[in-house]
Design an enzyme around this catalytic site. Structure first.
Site, PDB file in Angstrom:
ATOM      1  N   ASP A 104       1.029  -0.832   0.237  1.00 37.57           N
ATOM      2  CA  ASP A 104       0.636   0.126  -0.212  1.00 37.57           C
ATOM      3  C   ASP A 104       0.818   1.539  -0.037  1.00 37.57           C
ATOM      4  OD1 ASP A 104      -2.257  -1.675   0.272  1.00 37.57           O
ATOM      5  OD2 ASP A 104      -3.295  -0.893   1.566  1.00 37.57           O
ATOM      6  N   HIS A 249       3.656  -2.383   3.180  1.00 44.80           N
ATOM      7  CA  HIS A 249       3.628  -1.717   2.496  1.00 44.80           C
ATOM      8  C   HIS A 249       4.950  -0.757   1.668  1.00 44.80           C
ATOM      9  CE1 HIS A 249       0.487  -0.949   5.968  1.00 44.80           C
ATOM     10  NE2 HIS A 249      -0.160   0.093   5.506  1.00 44.80           N
TER      11      HIS A 249
END
Length: 284
Positions: A104, A249
């Protein structure tokens, strides 16, 4: 009068008719091949009719003659419709020990290339839920994701808390990001993920209107807290199971631990018999 007594002039006229018909047929055939085999879409000029009387008037094209055979071309199907869900998908279905890795907040030129390098080394596809403002500034990384077979999802434009936004603002965050993804990745996204995992009815509805399914996660590495590379690796290994979606992430802070952890746990997953891939869409 017998066949041998036919005057020479009749044979000559008959031969002329046959020769004329053959010339018309040959000209028409040449026109067809020029149209099909040519490199451009320029119209082909029809050859002038050959001299001599026509045996019968030329046939006019009919709708039947212009229809392609039903065995060619894609089948006609009803338009696909995205369901409006009440909760996000938390896992995926697949054969055997299938898992999905997701990243992300990127793309970030400091960390995303290293993650892409590791995925390419092990010939693995993953999902990247990108923020529009990051995607707009790093279009080359989205182009690389497309070239290497990864899936790019919508993670809004500026990573806001959607539950505090108006309907107009949520649509703007989603739609603007989808536009950037289409321009740089080559296709509009069919998956979206709410920042912070904060979903509401409006987000589900607008996502469906934009043709996207909501995907959450099964295993959260909590790598954004920088817990240490070994901790991230252990969380992925302990949570590994068929259908699991892993959240990591590649942007939003120092993601060097995430980069190092991927290099450690990805070969372990593959050696354990897991098939790491991307999910398929399911339409109504």
């Amino acid at each position: 009068m017998t066949k041998d007594q036919v005057p020479p002039r009749l044979l000559t006229r008959r031969r002329a008719l046959l020769a004329g018909a053959a010339a018309v047929t040959a000209a028409g055939t040449a026109g067809v091949f020029a149209k099909v085999a040519g490199d451009t879409d320029k119209p082909v000029r029809t050859a002038a009719p050959a001299a001599g009387a026509q045996a019968r008037p030329a046939l006019k094209p009919s709708s039947y003659r212009l229809q392609p055979l039903t065995g060619y071309g894609p089948p006609r199907v009803a338009p696909r419709r995205t369901l409006i869900r009440r909760e996000p998908l938390l896992s995926v279905s697949g054969r055997g020990r299938t898992m999905v890795l997701t990243f992300d907040d990127g793309p970030d030129p400091r960390y995303t290339p290293h993650i892409l390098d590791t995925l390419r080394e092990y010939d693995v596809r993953a999902m990247f839920f990108v923020c529009g403002e990051m995607a707009a500034a790093n279009g080359d990384l989205l182009a690389r994701m497309a070239d290497e077979g990864h899936v790019v999802g919508n993670h809004t434009w500026s990573h806001p808390l959607l539950t505090r936004l108006s309907t107009r603002r949520i649509r703007e965050e989603m739609e603007r990001t989808s536009d950037v993804i289409e321009d740089t990745y080559g296709e509009r996204p069919v998956w979206f993920r709410a920042p912070y995992g904060a979903w509401n009815r409006t987000a589900f509805r607008l996502g469906a209107e934009l043709g996207m399914d909501p995907l959450a996660w099964t295993v959260d590495t909590l790598d954004w807290t920088a817990p240490g590379t070994r901790t991230i690796v252990d969380r992925v290994g302990n949570g590994a199971a068929p259908g699991v979606v892993v959240l990591s992430h590649d942007a939003g802070g120092d993601r060097s631990q995430s980069v190092r952890a991927l290099r450690a746990y990805l070969p372990q997953l593959l050696d354990s018999g897991y098939f790491v891939t991307v999910p398929e869409r399911h339409y109504a």
